[in-house]
Design a protein around this motif. Structure first.
Motif, PDB file in Angstrom:
ATOM      1  N   LEU A 242       3.204   6.281  -2.169  1.00 35.88           N
ATOM      2  CA  LEU A 242       4.218   5.331  -1.419  1.00 35.88           C
ATOM      3  C   LEU A 242       5.324   4.830  -2.313  1.00 35.88           C
ATOM      4  CD1 LEU A 242       5.133   3.659   1.133  1.00 35.88           C
ATOM      5  CD2 LEU A 242       3.795   1.841   0.193  1.00 35.88           C
ATOM      6  N   ILE A 243       4.989   4.677  -3.744  1.00 36.96           N
ATOM      7  CA  ILE A 243       5.949   4.209  -4.756  1.00 36.96           C
ATOM      8  C   ILE A 243       5.643   5.473  -5.725  1.00 36.96           C
ATOM      9  CG2 ILE A 243       6.395   2.851  -6.326  1.00 36.96           C
ATOM     10  CD1 ILE A 243       5.406   0.472  -4.582  1.00 36.96           C
ATOM     11  N   ASN A 244       6.883   6.161  -5.842  1.00 37.88           N
ATOM     12  CA  ASN A 244       6.690   7.367  -7.041  1.00 37.88           C
ATOM     13  C   ASN A 244       6.622   6.732  -8.462  1.00 37.88           C
ATOM     14  OD1 ASN A 244       9.313   7.127  -8.116  1.00 37.88           O
ATOM     15  ND2 ASN A 244      10.016   8.363  -6.188  1.00 37.88           N
ATOM     16  N   SER A 245       6.249   7.739  -9.225  1.00 38.52           N
ATOM     17  CA  SER A 245       6.166   7.446 -10.599  1.00 38.52           C
ATOM     18  C   SER A 245       7.059   6.951 -11.636  1.00 38.52           C
ATOM     19  CB  SER A 245       5.363   8.594 -11.343  1.00 38.52           C
ATOM     20  OG  SER A 245       6.172   9.755 -11.553  1.00 38.52           O
ATOM     21  N   SER A 246       8.370   7.623 -11.052  1.00 38.95           N
ATOM     22  CA  SER A 246       9.526   7.027 -11.677  1.00 38.95           C
ATOM     23  C   SER A 246       9.781   5.702 -11.225  1.00 38.95           C
ATOM     24  CB  SER A 246      10.807   8.132 -11.220  1.00 38.95           C
ATOM     25  OG  SER A 246      11.066   7.994  -9.827  1.00 38.95           O
ATOM     26  N   GLN A 247       9.359   5.392 -10.158  1.00 39.93           N
ATOM     27  CA  GLN A 247       9.854   4.146  -9.736  1.00 39.93           C
ATOM     28  C   GLN A 247       8.855   3.091 -10.464  1.00 39.93           C
ATOM     29  OE1 GLN A 247      12.487   2.710  -7.293  1.00 39.93           O
ATOM     30  NE2 GLN A 247      13.070   4.886  -7.968  1.00 39.93           N
TER      31      GLN A 247
ATOM     32  N   LYS B 185      -3.336  -5.192   2.876  1.00 47.86           N
ATOM     33  CA  LYS B 185      -2.708  -4.197   2.092  1.00 47.86           C
ATOM     34  C   LYS B 185      -1.984  -3.344   3.302  1.00 47.86           C
ATOM     35  CE  LYS B 185      -5.501  -3.522  -1.835  1.00 47.86           C
ATOM     36  NZ  LYS B 185      -6.530  -2.471  -2.568  1.00 47.86           N
ATOM     37  N   LYS B 186      -2.477  -3.108   4.414  1.00 48.33           N
ATOM     38  CA  LYS B 186      -1.977  -2.344   5.390  1.00 48.33           C
ATOM     39  C   LYS B 186      -0.596  -2.886   6.013  1.00 48.33           C
ATOM     40  CE  LYS B 186      -5.957   0.130   7.414  1.00 48.33           C
ATOM     41  NZ  LYS B 186      -6.780   0.241   8.360  1.00 48.33           N
ATOM     42  N   GLU B 187      -0.518  -4.070   6.132  1.00 44.54           N
ATOM     43  CA  GLU B 187       0.676  -4.854   6.606  1.00 44.54           C
ATOM     44  C   GLU B 187       1.643  -4.926   5.451  1.00 44.54           C
ATOM     45  OE1 GLU B 187       3.192  -7.290   8.785  1.00 44.54           O
ATOM     46  OE2 GLU B 187       1.543  -5.790   9.219  1.00 44.54           O
ATOM     47  N   ALA B 188       1.246  -5.108   4.197  1.00 42.32           N
ATOM     48  CA  ALA B 188       1.955  -4.843   2.985  1.00 42.32           C
ATOM     49  C   ALA B 188       2.755  -3.465   2.811  1.00 42.32           C
ATOM     50  CB  ALA B 188       1.549  -5.315   1.541  1.00 42.32           C
ATOM     51  N   TYR B 189       1.767  -2.368   3.174  1.00 47.45           N
ATOM     52  CA  TYR B 189       2.516  -1.086   3.056  1.00 47.45           C
ATOM     53  C   TYR B 189       3.357  -1.060   4.303  1.00 47.45           C
ATOM     54  CZ  TYR B 189      -1.221   0.053  -0.495  1.00 47.45           C
ATOM     55  OH  TYR B 189      -1.933  -0.175  -1.608  1.00 47.45           O
ATOM     56  N   ARG B 190       2.960  -1.146   5.357  1.00 45.73           N
ATOM     57  CA  ARG B 190       3.947  -1.220   6.639  1.00 45.73           C
ATOM     58  C   ARG B 190       5.361  -1.867   6.462  1.00 45.73           C
ATOM     59  NH1 ARG B 190       6.189  -3.740  10.320  1.00 45.73           N
ATOM     60  NH2 ARG B 190       5.140  -5.759   9.720  1.00 45.73           N
ATOM     61  N   CYS B 191       5.390  -3.143   5.828  1.00 42.30           N
ATOM     62  CA  CYS B 191       6.436  -3.756   5.411  1.00 42.30           C
ATOM     63  C   CYS B 191       7.370  -2.962   4.307  1.00 42.30           C
ATOM     64  CB  CYS B 191       6.136  -5.264   4.837  1.00 42.30           C
ATOM     65  SG  CYS B 191       5.569  -6.168   5.944  1.00 42.30           S
ATOM     66  N   ILE B 192       6.743  -2.278   3.468  1.00 41.76           N
ATOM     67  CA  ILE B 192       7.259  -1.605   2.212  1.00 41.76           C
ATOM     68  C   ILE B 192       8.024  -0.497   2.885  1.00 41.76           C
ATOM     69  CG2 ILE B 192       6.973  -0.096   0.112  1.00 41.76           C
ATOM     70  CD1 ILE B 192       4.840  -2.078  -0.522  1.00 41.76           C
ATOM     71  N   LYS B 193       7.317   0.408   3.834  1.00 42.70           N
ATOM     72  CA  LYS B 193       7.944   1.376   4.524  1.00 42.70           C
ATOM     73  C   LYS B 193       9.072   0.969   5.409  1.00 42.70           C
ATOM     74  CE  LYS B 193       3.552   4.310   4.956  1.00 42.70           C
ATOM     75  NZ  LYS B 193       2.607   4.782   5.652  1.00 42.70           N
ATOM     76  N   ASP B 194       9.066  -0.146   6.076  1.00 48.80           N
ATOM     77  CA  ASP B 194      10.158  -0.644   7.001  1.00 48.80           C
ATOM     78  C   ASP B 194      11.374  -0.750   6.065  1.00 48.80           C
ATOM     79  OD1 ASP B 194       8.650  -0.168   9.249  1.00 48.80           O
ATOM     80  OD2 ASP B 194       8.068  -2.393   9.551  1.00 48.80           O
ATOM     81  N   LEU B 195      11.157  -1.105   4.689  1.00 44.34           N
ATOM     82  CA  LEU B 195      12.456  -1.279   4.029  1.00 44.34           C
ATOM     83  C   LEU B 195      13.183  -0.180   4.033  1.00 44.34           C
ATOM     84  CD1 LEU B 195      10.715  -3.325   1.067  1.00 44.34           C
ATOM     85  CD2 LEU B 195      12.248  -4.367   2.771  1.00 44.34           C
ATOM     86  N   LYS B 196      12.481   1.078   4.097  1.00 46.42           N
ATOM     87  CA  LYS B 196      13.411   2.257   3.794  1.00 46.42           C
ATOM     88  C   LYS B 196      14.496   2.120   2.746  1.00 46.42           C
ATOM     89  CE  LYS B 196      13.192   3.255   8.795  1.00 46.42           C
ATOM     90  NZ  LYS B 196      14.038   3.300  10.349  1.00 46.42           N
TER      91      LYS B 196
ATOM     92  N   THR C   1      22.467  -5.659   2.081  1.00 47.59           N
ATOM     93  CA  THR C   1      22.831  -6.113   0.780  1.00 47.59           C
ATOM     94  C   THR C   1      21.428  -6.224  -0.381  1.00 47.59           C
ATOM     95  OG1 THR C   1      22.318  -8.644   1.138  1.00 47.59           O
ATOM     96  CG2 THR C   1      24.317  -7.761   1.753  1.00 47.59           C
ATOM     97  N   VAL C   2      21.793  -6.341  -1.752  1.00 46.22           N
ATOM     98  CA  VAL C   2      20.818  -6.282  -2.583  1.00 46.22           C
ATOM     99  C   VAL C   2      19.916  -7.471  -2.317  1.00 46.22           C
ATOM    100  CG1 VAL C   2      20.236  -6.288  -5.161  1.00 46.22           C
ATOM    101  CG2 VAL C   2      22.275  -4.855  -4.117  1.00 46.22           C
ATOM    102  N   GLU C   3      20.717  -8.540  -2.178  1.00 50.84           N
ATOM    103  CA  GLU C   3      19.879  -9.977  -2.140  1.00 50.84           C
ATOM    104  C   GLU C   3      19.317  -9.953  -0.723  1.00 50.84           C
ATOM    105  OE1 GLU C   3      19.836 -11.937  -4.649  1.00 50.84           O
ATOM    106  OE2 GLU C   3      21.330 -10.607  -5.559  1.00 50.84           O
ATOM    107  N   ASP C   4      19.572  -9.312   0.215  1.00 49.60           N
ATOM    108  CA  ASP C   4      18.681  -9.284   1.230  1.00 49.60           C
ATOM    109  C   ASP C   4      17.303  -8.704   1.248  1.00 49.60           C
ATOM    110  OD1 ASP C   4      20.454 -10.721   2.918  1.00 49.60           O
ATOM    111  OD2 ASP C   4      21.411  -8.893   3.934  1.00 49.60           O
ATOM    112  N   VAL C   5      17.465  -7.352   0.498  1.00 47.60           N
ATOM    113  CA  VAL C   5      16.203  -6.560   0.258  1.00 47.60           C
ATOM    114  C   VAL C   5      15.148  -7.268  -0.857  1.00 47.60           C
ATOM    115  CG1 VAL C   5      15.676  -4.337  -0.615  1.00 47.60           C
ATOM    116  CG2 VAL C   5      17.552  -4.585   0.731  1.00 47.60           C
ATOM    117  N   LYS C   6      15.678  -7.836  -1.913  1.00 50.04           N
ATOM    118  CA  LYS C   6      15.270  -8.795  -2.632  1.00 50.04           C
ATOM    119  C   LYS C   6      14.350  -9.828  -2.043  1.00 50.04           C
ATOM    120  CE  LYS C   6      17.706  -7.725  -7.045  1.00 50.04           C
ATOM    121  NZ  LYS C   6      18.425  -8.372  -8.068  1.00 50.04           N
TER     122      LYS C   6
END
Length: 705
Positions: free
Chosen positions: A341-346, A292-303, A271-276
């Motif tokens: 990891l985060i593209n320019s459009s995002q 930062k490494k842990e933060a990036y890992r968490c971002i990738k895990d969001l998928k 759900t949107v709320e879960d991801v937020k």
């Protein structure tokens, strides 16, 4: 296989000669494939033997087998893993590559197999349909595409449900445009034939492959007749027969089978709320730890790469609320952008969302506007944000269109109107409610209703999706309002994707259906696409998929039946049924019926893309009976906008195509037709460029002939 010795009796020599036409039986190439197709029974002629064990590659017996029923082997085949020798005088390359009538280049096929495997692996890693499509096109080896079908499915079978769904989606996207129907058919044939081998590594082969076949039938990329035809070619004891029987009886014969099959591999929704909440937690943890490494890992895990703009927005809000953490948070987003990891459009979308909500944020952070302007300047000077791509930002409060209580009330009432329509199917009631709520016929409110209608339909079953398309074609909103509605839908698609993983496919189908129903013209697709730059954006993907759907052969009929509705408010009407209804309503009107009743009947067909049939039948009746009463009906329909110039043109073109047959009953048909063409030009029904003799344009433009 090369026979190097032994004697052949006179009886055998005679039989072999009769089978091959060769005087010397030793010149007959005896391959491991031959016995599967021909057996000698006593002194009779060779008979076809379809029910033999077959291998998916070269026709040898199954793993480790020494012959078996209907095969030659054992004594001469001591190694089940031997390779065919190209230097053998009896070598036939078709044995290795599976086609009995065509020799293929071994190096080319080997290269294709390697590249196909890489494409599939990359697709499973990236979930990028466009990239996989382009890479397969670039191989430019369409005759080997059956192998790609086989490889894609067989690799997906050994993975999770997510990859299985991805494989099914990719096959549907490739069908017709990249991989033609015979190659898809052959690819699934190879899979069924190799079921006995696949089950060694994949114990659930029977169920999984049966579901893939059922999904292909539901997705209209494999004909239902495939099942019975393939069963007839397989031995009764093969796993392939079990696969086909499971597909037919276990899946395709079940009630509501299409919906069950389509949802079988859908992964559980975030759900949107879960991801937020997860984004908020990872940013708080990062501010505290600085890891930062842990933060990036968490971002990738969001998928959820399509939802990374939320990370940008949350980071900016947090930087404004916690001034001491501003540099750390900006540094995180900056490096995420530089690393891709985060593209320019995002990134841009995250800042745009901040600009849109800055007035509300100012209630909690008094200097929010000034701080945001400072953050934009820093990001721009550091090179990870293009300020020119952002929406206009002023320190003065922006006036938002229709942002008042009335608009919010209309949104709520729109939802109630649509939900009631899904229950009753009463289009006239919807008309009345919209007129009461939108008395000024505001284009902005029309667009809001379009968005609400399609949003609610996407979260429901095919029945409601079909009803939404029928209602949209009946509302007769201005095209610009519908375009704005689709733009609003695409803008919110990132959020919708969390609840509906196939939002791109759904929106593309709704958009294509709107074109087929002539709610939108093809050029409106470009107008929608111009709002979203880049093929990687949601809008770009929706537009590209909609165009692919519209370019496919018989696209009109396929899109019309995409949700099983047949394109009318009464699902299931066949083309012949509609033609019959058109003929009956025209006959009734011609014999003294009411013009308003005839108009209502045409409108209730719910098939505006098929109105050329009304024009054709009316014109034929006018010329046969020399009664212009039906001409008046066409004038009324054209004047009210029910029948468009495009449909008029198609209708006249189809009359021209049938003039030879019509002239048998109406000798002066050509003369009458020329006169009516000129009359139609004068009244504005036809463009002045329409000329008798070259008017057959767009004959196969997706309309049902």
């Amino acid at each position: 296989m090369n026979v190097t010795g032994g004697f052949i009796s006179d009886e055998c020599r005679e039989i072999v000669q009769s089978a091959s036409g060769s005087e010397d039986p030793m010149q007959i190439p005896i391959s491991s494939k031959s016995p599967r197709s021909t057996q000698v029974h006593g002194k009779g002629s060779p008979v076809n033997h379809d029910r033999q064990s077959r291998s998916p590659i070269d026709g040898r017996p199954k793993k480790g087998g020494c012959g078996g029923k209907g095969t030659w082997g054992g004594l001469l085949d001591t190694d089940s893993s031997y390779a065919l020798d190209p230097n053998d005088p009896n070598y036939d390359s078709s044995e290795e590559y599976g086609h009995p009538n065509a020799r293929k280049s071994a190096p080319d096929f080997d290269a294709f197999k390697k590249k196909a495997t890489i494409i599939v692996e990359e697709y499973f890693a990236t979930d990028d349909v466009d990239s996989a499509t382009n890479e397969l096109k670039e191989l430019a080896m369409p005759s080997y595409n059956y192998y790609f079908v086989k490889k894609l499915v067989s690799m997906a079978m050994d993975r999770h449900d997510h990859e299985k769904e991805m494989a099914a989606v990719l096959l549907s996207a490739l069908y017709a445009d990249v991989i033609d129907a015979p190659q898809v058919y052959r690819g699934f044939s190879k899979l069924v034939e190799s079921a006995d081998d696949l089950i060694v590594d994949i114990p659930d082969t029977v169920d999984i492959l049966a579901l893939f076949i059922a999904r292909a039938v539901v997705d209209d990329i494999l004909p239902p007749a495939f099942l019975k035809k393939q069963i007839a070619l397989l031995p009764n004891d093969s796993k392939g027969v079990e696969v086909l029987e499971r597909a037919e009886k276990g899946y395709l014969a079940a009630p509501m089978h299409a919906e069950i099959i389509e949802r079988r591999w859908r992964v559980s929704k975030k759900t949107v709320e879960d991801v937020k909440a997860r984004i908020n937690n990872l940013l708080i943890e990062y501010v505290t730890s600085g890891d930062k490494k842990e933060a990036y890992r968490c971002i990738k895990d969001l998928k959820v790469p399509f939802f990374h703009h939320e990370i940008v927005k949350k980071a900016l809000v947090m930087a404004m609320e916690r001034r001491q953490a501003e540099d750390r948070l900006l540094d995180l987003v900056k490096e995420a952008a530089e690393e891709g990891l985060i593209n320019s459009s995002q990134i841009t979308k995250g800042f745009d969302r901040m600009i849109d909500t800055i007035e509300d944020l100012s209630l909690d952070i008094p200097n929010a506007q000034r701080i945001l302007k400072s953050l934009i300047s820093k990001a721009t000077s550091d090179g990870w944000l293009c300020a020119s791509s952002l929406r206009s930002f002023s320190l003065e409060p922006r006036k938002k269109l229709l942002e008042d209580n009335f608009t919010r009330t209309f949104k709520l009432k729109s939802q109630s109107i649509v939900q009631e329509y899904f229950l009753t199917g009463d289009i006239s009631e919807v008309f009345s409610c919209i007129e009461a709520e939108n008395k000024t016929s505001s284009g902005e409110l029309n667009a809001i209703f379009v968005k609400r209608l399609i949003t609610l339909a996407m979260d429901r079953k095919n029945r409601e999706k079909e009803m939404a398309s029928v209602l949209l074609s009946s509302l007769c909103f201005p095209a610009d309002d519908v375009v704005n509605g689709f733009v609003m839908l695409i803008e919110s698609a990132d959020d919708t994707a969390l609840d509906n993983p196939v939002v791109v496919e759904d929106l593309a189908m709704f958009l294509a259906r709107a074109v087929v129903d002539e709610v939108l013209a093809p050029q409106h697709l470009e107008e929608v696409g111009s709002q979203f730059l880049g093929t990687d954006s949601i809008g770009g993907k929706v537009l590209q998929m909609a165009k692919s759907l519209l370019k496919a052969r018989l696209s009109g009929e396929r899109i019309l039946r995409c949700w099983g509705g047949g394109g009318s408010s009464r699902p299931g009407w066949a083309v012949e049924d509609v033609k019959h209804k058109i003929g009956k309503l025209l006959e009734e009107y011609e014999s003294g019926g009411d013009i308003r009743e005839a108009y209502r009947c045409i409108k209730e067909l719910g098939m505006p893309f098929f109105h050329h049939e009304v024009v054709k039948k009316a014109m034929v009746m006018v010329m046969e009976k020399k009664n212009e009463r039906l001409w008046g009906l066409l004038a009324h329909c054209f004047g009210s906008g029910l029948i468009t110039m495009n449909q008029m043109t198609k209708g006249f073109s189809r009359v021209e195509e049938s003039l030879d047959d019509l002239a048998l009953d109406v000798p002066d048909a050509r003369k009458q037709f020329l006169a009516y063409v000129e009359k139609a030009k004068t009244t504005g029904w036809l463009d002045s460029s329409f000329h008798y003799g070259n008017s057959i344009n767009g004959k196969d433009n997706g309309a049902c002939q």
